[in-house]
Design a protein around this motif. Structure first.
Motif, mmCIF file in Angstrom:
data_model
loop_
_atom_site.group_PDB
_atom_site.id
_atom_site.type_symbol
_atom_site.label_atom_id
_atom_site.label_comp_id
_atom_site.label_asym_id
_atom_site.label_seq_id
_atom_site.Cartn_x
_atom_site.Cartn_y
_atom_site.Cartn_z
ATOM 1 N N ASN A 47 46.686 57.941 76.425
ATOM 2 C CA ASN A 47 45.988 58.189 75.166
ATOM 3 C C ASN A 47 47.048 58.583 74.147
ATOM 4 O O ASN A 47 47.421 59.745 74.041
ATOM 5 C CB ASN A 47 44.945 59.292 75.351
ATOM 6 C CG ASN A 47 44.158 59.575 74.088
ATOM 7 O OD1 ASN A 47 44.255 58.841 73.109
ATOM 8 N ND2 ASN A 47 43.390 60.646 74.102
ATOM 9 N N GLY A 48 47.544 57.589 73.436
ATOM 10 C CA GLY A 48 48.646 57.851 72.521
ATOM 11 C C GLY A 48 49.896 58.226 73.290
ATOM 12 O O GLY A 48 50.340 57.487 74.173
ATOM 13 N N ASP A 49 50.437 59.419 73.005
ATOM 14 C CA ASP A 49 51.666 59.859 73.655
ATOM 15 C C ASP A 49 51.407 60.625 74.946
ATOM 16 O O ASP A 49 52.352 61.106 75.576
ATOM 17 C CB ASP A 49 52.466 60.757 72.699
ATOM 18 C CG ASP A 49 53.001 59.980 71.503
ATOM 19 O OD1 ASP A 49 53.330 58.800 71.676
ATOM 20 O OD2 ASP A 49 53.081 60.567 70.407
ATOM 21 N N ALA A 50 50.151 60.760 75.348
ATOM 22 C CA ALA A 50 49.826 61.557 76.530
ATOM 23 C C ALA A 50 49.225 60.690 77.630
ATOM 24 O O ALA A 50 48.442 59.776 77.368
ATOM 25 C CB ALA A 50 48.839 62.663 76.156
ATOM 26 N N LEU A 51 49.592 60.998 78.873
ATOM 27 C CA LEU A 51 48.881 60.462 80.027
ATOM 28 C C LEU A 51 47.767 61.439 80.336
ATOM 29 O O LEU A 51 48.011 62.645 80.461
ATOM 30 C CB LEU A 51 49.817 60.337 81.233
ATOM 31 C CG LEU A 51 49.147 59.856 82.532
ATOM 32 C CD1 LEU A 51 48.765 58.389 82.437
ATOM 33 C CD2 LEU A 51 50.070 60.098 83.730
ATOM 34 N N GLU A 52 46.531 60.936 80.443
ATOM 35 C CA GLU A 52 45.393 61.813 80.660
ATOM 36 C C GLU A 52 44.612 61.379 81.899
ATOM 37 O O GLU A 52 44.403 60.188 82.128
ATOM 38 C CB GLU A 52 44.472 61.832 79.444
ATOM 39 C CG GLU A 52 45.150 62.403 78.202
ATOM 40 C CD GLU A 52 44.210 62.605 77.039
ATOM 41 O OE1 GLU A 52 44.573 63.353 76.114
ATOM 42 O OE2 GLU A 52 43.106 61.999 77.034
ATOM 43 N N ALA A 53 44.199 62.380 82.672
ATOM 44 C CA ALA A 53 43.348 62.155 83.834
ATOM 45 C C ALA A 53 42.059 62.927 83.610
ATOM 46 O O ALA A 53 42.073 64.166 83.573
ATOM 47 C CB ALA A 53 44.041 62.617 85.107
ATOM 48 N N ASP A 54 40.963 62.215 83.466
ATOM 49 C CA ASP A 54 39.653 62.844 83.276
ATOM 50 C C ASP A 54 39.112 63.241 84.638
ATOM 51 O O ASP A 54 38.750 62.392 85.451
ATOM 52 C CB ASP A 54 38.707 61.873 82.578
ATOM 53 C CG ASP A 54 37.355 62.491 82.246
ATOM 54 O OD1 ASP A 54 37.098 63.633 82.687
ATOM 55 O OD2 ASP A 54 36.559 61.839 81.563
ATOM 56 N N THR A 55 39.054 64.537 84.903
ATOM 57 C CA THR A 55 38.626 65.016 86.214
ATOM 58 C C THR A 55 37.116 65.135 86.332
ATOM 59 O O THR A 55 36.604 65.437 87.410
ATOM 60 C CB THR A 55 39.238 66.399 86.512
ATOM 61 O OG1 THR A 55 38.539 67.407 85.760
ATOM 62 C CG2 THR A 55 40.719 66.427 86.192
ATOM 63 N N GLY A 56 36.400 64.931 85.234
ATOM 64 C CA GLY A 56 34.960 65.173 85.220
ATOM 65 C C GLY A 56 34.627 66.592 84.806
ATOM 66 O O GLY A 56 33.495 66.886 84.425
ATOM 67 N N CYS A 57 35.613 67.477 84.870
ATOM 68 C CA CYS A 57 35.459 68.854 84.379
ATOM 69 C C CYS A 57 36.814 69.293 83.837
ATOM 70 O O CYS A 57 37.541 70.049 84.478
ATOM 71 C CB CYS A 57 34.981 69.774 85.491
ATOM 72 S SG CYS A 57 34.634 71.468 84.917
ATOM 73 N N GLY A 58 37.142 68.761 82.680
ATOM 74 C CA GLY A 58 38.437 69.020 82.083
ATOM 75 C C GLY A 58 39.403 67.876 82.318
ATOM 76 O O GLY A 58 39.211 67.036 83.193
ATOM 77 N N VAL A 59 40.450 67.855 81.515
ATOM 78 C CA VAL A 59 41.429 66.764 81.509
ATOM 79 C C VAL A 59 42.803 67.307 81.855
ATOM 80 O O VAL A 59 43.225 68.353 81.344
ATOM 81 C CB VAL A 59 41.461 66.084 80.121
ATOM 82 C CG1 VAL A 59 42.553 65.026 80.052
ATOM 83 C CG2 VAL A 59 40.098 65.479 79.789
ATOM 84 N N PHE A 60 43.502 66.603 82.740
ATOM 85 C CA PHE A 60 44.924 66.841 82.940
ATOM 86 C C PHE A 60 45.685 65.979 81.945
ATOM 87 O O PHE A 60 45.372 64.792 81.775
ATOM 88 C CB PHE A 60 45.359 66.484 84.358
ATOM 89 C CG PHE A 60 44.954 67.477 85.404
ATOM 90 C CD1 PHE A 60 45.281 68.813 85.277
ATOM 91 C CD2 PHE A 60 44.259 67.073 86.529
ATOM 92 C CE1 PHE A 60 44.916 69.735 86.243
ATOM 93 C CE2 PHE A 60 43.896 67.983 87.505
ATOM 94 C CZ PHE A 60 44.223 69.324 87.362
ATOM 95 N N ARG A 61 46.700 66.549 81.306
ATOM 96 C CA ARG A 61 47.502 65.836 80.331
ATOM 97 C C ARG A 61 48.974 65.991 80.685
ATOM 98 O O ARG A 61 49.408 67.073 81.084
ATOM 99 C CB ARG A 61 47.271 66.383 78.915
ATOM 100 C CG ARG A 61 45.820 66.437 78.500
ATOM 101 C CD ARG A 61 45.626 67.121 77.140
ATOM 102 N NE ARG A 61 46.228 66.367 76.060
ATOM 103 C CZ ARG A 61 47.254 66.800 75.335
ATOM 104 N NH1 ARG A 61 47.824 67.984 75.574
ATOM 105 N NH2 ARG A 61 47.750 66.057 74.357
ATOM 106 N N ALA A 62 49.748 64.930 80.505
ATOM 107 C CA ALA A 62 51.193 64.984 80.688
ATOM 108 C C ALA A 62 51.845 64.468 79.417
ATOM 109 O O ALA A 62 51.531 63.355 78.960
ATOM 110 C CB ALA A 62 51.624 64.150 81.884
#
Length: 295
Positions: free
Chosen positions: A206-221
Motif C-alpha cells: 500500500n504505497g510505501d508500506a507492506l501491509e498484512a490485514d490480520t482481521g483485527c488490526g494491520v501489520f505494516r513494514a
C-alpha cells in the motif's frame, strides 16, 4: 468486534517489554490507561494489560530470573527469551496472535512452512476487579524466527477468555478502544514471505508500506526513509542493531482532545499533529504510541 468475534490470527497483543515494569506502568497510567492488576507468569515475568474490546497491550518485564526455564519446551523458555531481548533494548519484543484452537492453528501454520518451537500450556493467577482471585488457562504456539527475532509471533489461546476480556478493564480515560496497527521498521521484502504464511493474499503493498490485514488490526513494514517521513518530528525507538523491529502501535481513541488534555496535564512527552497524537518512545517503553480518532 469483541474477543468472541476476533479473527483467527488477528492481532491479540504486542508485548511492550521493559526493564522497570513499575515505572513504565506509572507512565501508562499517566497516559490515561486503566490497567489490569499486576500479575506474574510462572517463568519469571511480571505483566499488566491495557485491555480493549478485541485486543490489548501487554506491558511486561522480568521479575525473577531464578524461574527461567519453567514451562520450557524444546529448550525455549519465554522468560529467557524476554530477558535476552532486554539485554539489548526495550520495546515490542513479540506480538501475540489470537487463537481459539492453538493446536489446530499450530498444525496449520507449520504446514504453511513456519518454524515452530512447539506449544506451551500454563496457568496464571490473577485478581479480578471485584478483588477475587482466579486463574487464567492459556495455550501458546511459538513461531520465533531466529532470523527475525524481534518481528516474530506466537499464537495465544485463552481457555477462559472471560478472565481476560473483563469490561471493567476496558474503560480508559484517554478513550483508547483498540489497536489498529503495529508498524515495523524493516525492508518490506524481509517480512513478506513470513506474513504471507500467516495471512495469504491479505498481504499487499500500500504505497510505501507492506501491509498484512490480520482481521483485527494491520501489520505494516516500512523502510527507514518512509519512517523518517511518517514519524517526522518524533524520535524513533532506540535500536542497538539494524534489524526488523516494531516502532509504533497505532491506537484508536474516541477523543483525541481527551488524549491531548491528559498528556499535557501529566507532562507526558508527545507530538501533537492535526489528526493524530504521538507519544514519545521514551515515555512508552521504547515504542511510539500513535493515537488516532477514526470516527
Amino acid at each position: 468486534m469483541s474477543a468472541e468475534a476476533q479473527y483467527p490470527l488477528g492481532i491479540d497483543h504486542p508485548l511492550v517489554t521493559v526493564h522497570d515494569h513499575a515505572a513504565a506502568l506509572e507512565m501508562y497510567c499517566k497516559m490515561g490507561f486503566s490497567p489490569s492488576p499486576v500479575s506474574f507468569h510462572p517463568w519469571g515475568t511480571v505483566t499488566t494489560l491495557m485491555m480493549f474490546p478485541s485486543n490489548f497491550i501487554e506491558l511486561i518485564g522480568v521479575d525473577d530470573l531464578s524461574k527461567f526455564g519453567t514451562n520450557s519446551t524444546n529448550g525455549f523458555c519465554f522468560g529467557r527469551q524476554l530477558g535476552a531481548f532486554l539485554e539489548h533494548e526495550e520495546g515490542v519484543s513479540l506480538v501475540a496472535l489470537h487463537s481459539k484452537d492453538a493446536r489446530a492453528d499450530h498444525v496449520r501454520l507449520t504446514e504453511n512452512g513456519l518454524t515452530s518451537q512447539g506449544l506451551i500450556d500454563f496457568r496464571r493467577r490473577m485478581t479480578l476487579p471485584n478483588g477475587k482471585h482466579d486463574e487464567a488457562v492459556v495455550s501458546l504456539g511459538l513461531f520465533i524466527d531466529p532470523e527475525l527475532p524481534d518481528a516474530s509471533n506466537f499464537i495465544c489461546h485463552q481457555h477462559r477468555p472471560e478472565l481476560i476480556w473483563v469490561k471493567g478493564w476496558q474503560n480508559h480515560t484517554n478513550g483508547a478502544d483498540g489497536i489498529l496497527a503495529v508498524t515495523y521498521l524493516a525492508d518490506p521484502k524481509r517480512l513478506e514471505s513470513r506474513w504471507r504464511a500467516f495471512y495469504g493474499d491479505q498481504v499487499r503493498f500500500n504505497g510505501d508500506a507492506l501491509e498484512a490485514d490480520t482481521g483485527c488490526g494491520v501489520f505494516r513494514a516500512i523502510s527507514a526513509e518512509t519512517a523518517a517521513k511518517e514519524f517526522a518530528g518524533i524520535s524513533l525507538p532506540k535500536a542497538n542493531a539494524e534489524r526488523p523491529h516494531a516502532i509504533a502501535i497505532r491506537l484508536n481513541t474516541k477523543s483525541l482532545d481527551d488524549v491531548r488534555t491528559i498528556l499535557k496535564r501529566n507532562a507526558v512527552a508527545h507530538v501533537d499533529a492535526a489528526e493524530r497524537v504521538l507519544v514519545e518512545p521514551s515515555a512508552a517503553g521504547n515504542v511510539i504510541l500513535e493515537f488516532v480518532q477514526t470516527i
